[in-house]
Scaffold this motif. Structure first.
Motif, short mmCIF file in Angstrom:
data_model
loop_
_atom_site.label_atom_id
_atom_site.label_comp_id
_atom_site.label_asym_id
_atom_site.label_seq_id
_atom_site.Cartn_x
_atom_site.Cartn_y
_atom_site.Cartn_z
N PRO A 205 0.84 -1.20 0.00
CA PRO A 205 0.00 0.00 0.00
C PRO A 205 0.88 1.26 0.00
CG PRO A 205 -0.04 -1.06 2.18
CD PRO A 205 0.74 -1.96 1.26
N TYR A 253 3.85 -11.37 3.12
CA TYR A 253 3.93 -11.59 1.67
C TYR A 253 4.78 -12.83 1.39
CZ TYR A 253 2.38 -6.68 0.99
OH TYR A 253 1.69 -5.49 0.99
N ARG A 256 3.00 -16.05 2.43
CA ARG A 256 1.94 -16.36 1.46
C ARG A 256 2.52 -16.89 0.15
NH1 ARG A 256 -3.05 -11.98 2.14
NH2 ARG A 256 -3.40 -12.41 4.34
N SER A 278 9.11 -4.07 8.24
CA SER A 278 7.89 -3.61 8.95
C SER A 278 7.52 -4.52 10.11
CB SER A 278 6.66 -3.49 8.03
OG SER A 278 6.91 -2.70 6.93
N ARG A 300 15.52 -5.49 6.64
CA ARG A 300 15.92 -4.16 7.11
C ARG A 300 14.96 -3.72 8.19
NH1 ARG A 300 11.36 -1.74 7.18
NH2 ARG A 300 10.20 -1.61 5.28
N GLY A 302 13.08 -0.26 10.22
CA GLY A 302 12.84 1.18 10.26
C GLY A 302 11.58 1.51 11.01
N SER A 404 0.61 -6.70 13.06
CA SER A 404 -0.18 -7.72 12.37
C SER A 404 -0.08 -7.51 10.87
CB SER A 404 -1.65 -7.60 12.83
OG SER A 404 -2.46 -8.43 12.05
N GLY A 405 0.52 -8.46 10.19
CA GLY A 405 0.66 -8.34 8.72
C GLY A 405 1.35 -7.04 8.33
N GLY A 406 2.24 -6.54 9.17
CA GLY A 406 2.98 -5.30 8.86
C GLY A 406 2.29 -4.04 9.32
N TYR A 407 1.07 -4.15 9.85
CA TYR A 407 0.37 -2.97 10.36
C TYR A 407 0.49 -2.92 11.88
CZ TYR A 407 -2.06 -2.00 5.95
OH TYR A 407 -2.37 -1.67 4.66
N LYS A 467 -10.20 -2.49 9.88
CA LYS A 467 -10.38 -3.95 9.99
C LYS A 467 -9.17 -4.68 10.56
CE LYS A 467 -13.85 -5.48 6.70
NZ LYS A 467 -14.02 -5.96 5.32
N LYS A 472 -9.04 -10.97 15.97
CA LYS A 472 -9.31 -12.19 15.20
C LYS A 472 -9.94 -13.24 16.12
CE LYS A 472 -7.14 -11.09 11.20
NZ LYS A 472 -7.85 -9.88 10.83
C1 MCA Z 1 -6.12 -7.02 6.29
N1 MCA Z 1 -6.74 -7.58 7.33
C2 MCA Z 1 -5.84 -7.74 8.31
C3 MCA Z 1 -4.64 -7.23 7.82
N2 MCA Z 1 -4.83 -6.79 6.55
N3 MCA Z 1 -5.95 -8.25 9.57
C4 MCA Z 1 -4.86 -8.25 10.33
N4 MCA Z 1 -3.67 -7.76 9.91
C5 MCA Z 1 -3.52 -7.25 8.67
N5 MCA Z 1 -2.37 -6.74 8.27
C6 MCA Z 1 -8.13 -7.99 7.48
C7 MCA Z 1 -8.91 -7.84 6.23
O1 MCA Z 1 -9.53 -6.57 6.25
C8 MCA Z 1 -9.91 -8.99 6.32
O2 MCA Z 1 -10.92 -8.67 7.22
C9 MCA Z 1 -9.11 -10.06 6.93
O3 MCA Z 1 -8.12 -9.37 7.72
C10 MCA Z 1 -8.41 -10.99 6.01
O4 MCA Z 1 -8.03 -10.27 4.89
P1 MCA Z 1 -6.99 -10.76 3.83
O5 MCA Z 1 -7.67 -10.80 2.50
O6 MCA Z 1 -6.23 -11.93 4.26
O7 MCA Z 1 -6.03 -9.51 3.90
P2 MCA Z 1 -5.38 -8.82 2.73
O8 MCA Z 1 -6.28 -7.81 2.13
O9 MCA Z 1 -4.77 -9.86 1.84
O10 MCA Z 1 -4.21 -7.99 3.47
C11 MCA Z 1 -3.19 -8.62 4.17
C12 MCA Z 1 -1.87 -7.99 3.76
C13 MCA Z 1 -2.01 -6.46 4.01
C14 MCA Z 1 -1.61 -8.25 2.29
C15 MCA Z 1 -0.78 -8.59 4.61
O11 MCA Z 1 -2.38 -6.21 5.35
C16 MCA Z 1 -0.78 -5.68 3.68
O12 MCA Z 1 -0.50 -5.39 2.52
N6 MCA Z 1 0.01 -5.30 4.67
C17 MCA Z 1 1.18 -4.46 4.51
C18 MCA Z 1 1.20 -3.43 5.58
C19 MCA Z 1 2.28 -2.37 5.33
O13 MCA Z 1 2.51 -1.90 4.25
N7 MCA Z 1 2.96 -1.99 6.41
C20 MCA Z 1 4.03 -1.02 6.39
C21 MCA Z 1 3.84 0.02 7.49
P3 MCA Z 1 -12.40 -9.26 7.05
O14 MCA Z 1 -12.23 -10.75 6.97
O15 MCA Z 1 -13.08 -8.82 8.28
O16 MCA Z 1 -12.94 -8.66 5.80
S1 MCA Z 1 5.24 1.17 7.46
C22 MCA Z 1 6.26 0.47 8.64
O17 MCA Z 1 5.89 -0.45 9.30
C23 MCA Z 1 7.67 0.90 8.85
C24 MCA Z 1 8.03 2.23 8.37
C25 MCA Z 1 8.54 -0.15 8.18
O18 MCA Z 1 9.52 -0.57 8.83
O19 MCA Z 1 8.23 -0.49 7.03
#
Ligand code: MCA
Ligand code: AMP
Length: 503
Positions: A205, A253, A256, A278, A300, A302, A404-407, A467, A472
């Motif tokens: 994202p 990622y 998966r 992350s 890495r 950060g 959780s999943g990077g968030y 979400k 969970k």
């Molecule tokens: C989505 N859901 C999650 C998450 N993402 N639940 C917990 N943790 C998550 N991370 C919800 C969905 O809304 C859905 O809810 C259910 O969990 C399952 O969805 P799923 O389809 O499996 O999820 P997805 O859409 O495939 O997303 C998972 C994901 C995504 C691909 C891992 O969360 C993602 O792209 N994460 C990357 C986060 C990121 O970029 N972080 C960087 C932060 P329901 O079933 O109720 O509909 S910056 C940072 O941290 C620093 C600077 C650094 O070091 O980088």
């Protein structure tokens, strides 16, 4: 004044032939560097036509599209402050940030624009416009009446504000300057050996630092190119990987990808670098990935406030479980509970200094002061040790934080929401090991009769929280375990329920 506007630096790295593509989207549409330059100029001019001036905040809560990136670049060009918001945020979360940041303009996806309008009305934001995942909407439809401002910036001028939660549960806006972003982008570009020949598969994202700054700046500062996916989708990533040279992601990622039996060394034949961050990449995932593909994932470390601090080497041994050495221009040290600096090998709170470290929290000098030492080091809140050879290993967190999943999820914020539900006496939110998300949010609830059903607790959380913050699992207990001081023993709860998601 020298112009330290980050866009100027990016423009200086355009390829000799600016018609070369910088982005290829999931539909195969190509965007050249000159298209990016033209579109970002147009968006900057549009914002200027709406009355925006240097320093104005532009809140952006949109789905990922090439235009979303061009809007970020438009803000750099105009000296406006880019304020990205996760599209998962619910009305209350957005309202808080809009109220705090006071943006002049908000650009929202159609799915969230109604909430954005309500928040904007309440907080005096003059314009709310839309931008769709397809790059259309009322914002791009505006015809600018002013020229592109292309505003010179000082190195310390704020380029972006990213909200990051605190232990109090109230997010704070981390102000990142043009200098912070440029310094970190350059450190990563050189450390990871980016060249104009690279093709980055971009599935992250773009409302957080990882996808927006780490990934995009490496490309934009090296004349490289991106395959731009709207989100992480295992099938799409598998299909695009053979054309990529670099991939970046959170550990989820990688787990998966490994879950697919058809993910093989062949899929990654053209990739020179896989980067993870992350959240902690488990040594098991590192080893399984190496066994399957021959690639050692480069981990890495950060933070939103600092950009990237440390990295495993591009050339040399990448150690599973470690986050490598400080990047060029970054210094790290470890402090004990009284603030004394600890020798190599000792565990304490990691502190960071360098041009990458942010300018402070928006309108929160108190919080900024709390998070810096008197001699100017940023206190990360991560527990770490630095070995004799300078390699940093993270061993935990001093803050109560779930990733959780990077968030990032701050338990207090979730507890406060659950505690408002009828029938709940008290809730405690913890992170438990999860095979997909690394850690999963779990609520342990003490309730009075008649207790709400777990689904009711989740529904309630869903109405107020993004979400990914929604538990969970919801587990009920007669009484929460407490220590002699009356404090809930979260460690005990984590131990008791450790196998909740065991696969
Ligand atoms: C989505 N859901 C999650 C998450 N993402 N639940 C917990 N943790 C998550 N991370 C919800 C969905 O809304 C859905 O809810 C259910 O969990 C399952 O969805 P799923 O389809 O499996 O999820 P997805 O859409 O495939 O997303 C998972 C994901 C995504 C691909 C891992 O969360 C993602 O792209 N994460 C990357 C986060 C990121 O970029 N972080 C960087 C932060 P329901 O079933 O109720 O509909 S910056 C940072 O941290 C620093 C600077 C650094 O070091 O980088
Ligand atoms: P954020 O507030 O979203 O910027 O998240 C920053 C936090 O993510 C850091 O303070 C760490 O706790 C965590 N983090 C980032 N990269 C890593 C990593 N490679 N390993 C472990 N934790 C990480």
């Amino acid at each position: 004044m020298d112009d330290a506007n980050l866009y100027r630096l990016i423009a200086s790295r355009f390829p000799a032939d600016p018609s070369r593509p910088v982005i290829e989207d999931a539909q195969g549409r190509l965007y050249g560097w000159h298209d990016m330059d033209r579109m970002s100029a147009r968006f900057a001019a549009t914002l200027a036509s709406l009355g925006c001036v240097k320093g104005d905040r532009i809140a952006v809560q949109v789905d990922k599209s090439p235009e979303a990136l061009f809007l970020y670049l438009a803000c750099l060009r105009g000296g406006f402050v880019f304020l990205p918001l996760n599209t998962a945020y619910r009305a209350g979360e957005v309202e808080y940030m809009i109220g705090d940041a006071g943006p002049a303009v908000m650009v929202a996806s159609p799915a969230v624009v109604a909430d954005a309008e309500t928040a904007a009305r309440r907080h005096g934001c003059r314009h709310v416009l839309t931008l769709t995942a397809g790059g259309e909407g009322s914002f791009p439809a505006l015809v600018p009446t002013a020229p592109c401002p292309d505003v010179p910036c000082a190195a310390d001028d704020v380029a972006a504000i990213l909200y990051t939660s605190g232990t109090t549960g109230r997010p704070k806006g981390a102000m990142l300057s043009h200098r912070n972003l440029a310094a970190n982008g350059e450190a990563l570009r050189t450390s990871w050996a980016f060249t104009a020949g690279d093709v980055l598969l971009h599935a992250l994202p773009v409302f957080h630092a990882h996808g927006l700054f780490v990934a995009c700046h490496c490309v934009l500062l090296s004349g490289a190119r991106m395959l731009w996916l709207p989100a992480f989708d295992q099938r799409q990533v598998m299909a695009c990987l053979p054309r990529a040279t670099v991939f970046m992601g959170v550990p989820t990622y990688y787990t998966r990808l490994l879950a697919g039996a058809d993910f093989t060394a062949e899929t990654c034949a053209g990739v020179r670098l896989f980067v993870s961050g992350s959240a902690p990449l488990s040594p098991e995932t590192f080893l399984a990935f190496r066994q399957r593909t021959g690639h050692a994932i480069l981990e890495r470390y950060g933070m939103t406030e600092t950009g990237m601090n440390t990295s495993n080497p591009y050339r040399g041994e990448r150690r599973p479980g470690s986050v490598g050495r400080p990047l060029p221009g970054v210094s790290v040290r470890v402090a004990g509970p009284e603030g004394g600096i600890l020798p190599p090998g000792a565990v304490g709170v990691l502190q960071v200094r360098g041009e990458n470290v942010f300018a402070g929290y928006w309108r929160r000098p108190d919080k900024t002061a709390e998070d810096f030492t008197p001699d100017g080091w940023f206190i990360t809140g991560d527990l770490a040790r630095i070995d004799d050879d300078g390699v940093v290993t993270l061993v935990g967190r001093a803050r109560d934080l779930i990733i959780s999943g990077g968030y990032n999820v701050y338990p207090r914020e979730v507890e406060q929401v659950i505690d408002r539900l009828e029938g709940v006496v008290e809730s405690v939110v913890i992170g438990l090991p999860h095979p997909d998300f690394g850690e999963a949010v779990v609520a342990i609830v003490q309730a009075r009769f008649p207790a709400p059903a777990p689904e009711t607790v989740m529904e309630h959380a869903r109405a107020h929280l993004a979400k990914y913050k929604v538990p969970k699992a919801v587990l009920f207990v007669e009484a929460l375990p407490r220590n002699a001081m009356g404090k809930v023993q979260k460690n005990l709860l984590r131990q008791t329920h450790a196998a909740e998601f065991a696969s």
